[in-house]
Scaffold this active site. Sequence first.
Site, PDB file in Angstrom:
ATOM      1  N   HIS A 161       0.845  -1.208   0.000  1.00 40.35           N
ATOM      2  CA  HIS A 161       0.000   0.000   0.000  1.00 40.35           C
ATOM      3  C   HIS A 161       0.878   1.255   0.000  1.00 40.35           C
ATOM      4  CE1 HIS A 161      -2.767  -2.931   2.101  1.00 40.35           C
ATOM      5  NE2 HIS A 161      -3.574  -2.451   1.180  1.00 40.35           N
ATOM      6  N   SER A 204      -2.240  -8.502   2.651  1.00 44.67           N
ATOM      7  CA  SER A 204      -2.619  -8.601   4.069  1.00 44.67           C
ATOM      8  C   SER A 204      -2.942 -10.044   4.438  1.00 44.67           C
ATOM      9  CB  SER A 204      -3.788  -7.668   4.385  1.00 44.67           C
ATOM     10  OG  SER A 204      -4.615  -7.519   3.288  1.00 44.67           O
ATOM     11  N   ARG A 205      -3.170 -10.906   3.447  1.00 44.20           N
ATOM     12  CA  ARG A 205      -3.445 -12.317   3.751  1.00 44.20           C
ATOM     13  C   ARG A 205      -2.200 -13.101   4.158  1.00 44.20           C
ATOM     14  NH1 ARG A 205      -8.119 -14.664  -0.083  1.00 44.20           N
ATOM     15  NH2 ARG A 205      -9.580 -12.992   0.317  1.00 44.20           N
ATOM     16  N   GLU A 248      -1.304  -3.662  -8.994  1.00 41.54           N
ATOM     17  CA  GLU A 248      -1.526  -4.649 -10.064  1.00 41.54           C
ATOM     18  C   GLU A 248      -1.673  -6.060  -9.513  1.00 41.54           C
ATOM     19  OE1 GLU A 248       1.596  -4.253 -12.951  1.00 41.54           O
ATOM     20  OE2 GLU A 248       0.545  -2.650 -14.012  1.00 41.54           O
TER      21      GLU A 248
END
Length: 286
Positions: free
Chosen positions: A36, A189-190, A147
């Site tokens: 991010h 974030s996973r 992307e």
Amino acid sequence: METVTRLQNLRIAVDKLREGGRIALVPTMGALHDGHLSLVRAARERADHVVASIFVNPAQFGPNEDLDAYPRQLAEDSRMLEGEGVALLWAPPVEEVYPEGFATSISVSGVSENYCGAARPGHFDGVATVVCKLFNQVAPDIALFGEKDYQQLAVIRRMARDLDLFRPCADDIIGIPTMREEDGLAMSSRNRYLSPEHRRQAGGLPVAMRAAVTDLESGMALEEVLNALRTTLLRVGFESVDYAAFADAESLERLVAPPSTPARLLVAARVGGTRLIDSLAVKSLS
Ligand code: PAF
């Protein structure tokens, strides 16, 4: 950095920023990582002010997906955004985005239907609807998306073209290359859900994908390349491969022969119960 949670305050803050130049929007659902932040850095290079949004959008979660379990860490995220020079954080509560009586949904057919769209019915309607709202709320000159979520980017661009969105227009929706860990795994974030063993196995995904792109570019038959990719992923520890496909980079139509226009390798696979997605660019081969 100013933080606003109400639309009327957002409008005042955005109008003030606009007097000082171009505005870039970086929409997020929080739980920020370096991927991010790379969007924020790219935004700062392209605009005078960066507005970031953090909104965990209920409309893009399916009935079997745990919206409540989605990580929320607003204080930590705010610190990270402030450290990157974000001017304004838009962090509305759910009722500000979906007030009583809200009844509209945007559905982008075609590009949203396969791949993650097939596995998560309604997901991209939720994404398109909230992103259109964010665009209308902030009216940025440009908006930036990673992307890694390549299908999401394609859906948003299609929506912007089809609805003649003005601020930003489709050409001002910018895709930023995926940030990767040292072993090549796409930041997500996973990844935090992976045990050390599964994290090690997950590193096999980008390696296998890069090999698949090289194989295709060296002339191996497309179906053979995809079969080899699926076999490799299962061998390195993935439990299942939801999809592995070469697709046209814009329409996301599945390719059955080597690409004659820019294309993308798209993969979703599960390791340790966590569903990981990734995508790589494939050049036109004719
Ligand atoms: O990619 C995300 O974080 C979300 O799907 C987005 C674009 C912020 C919309 O909720």
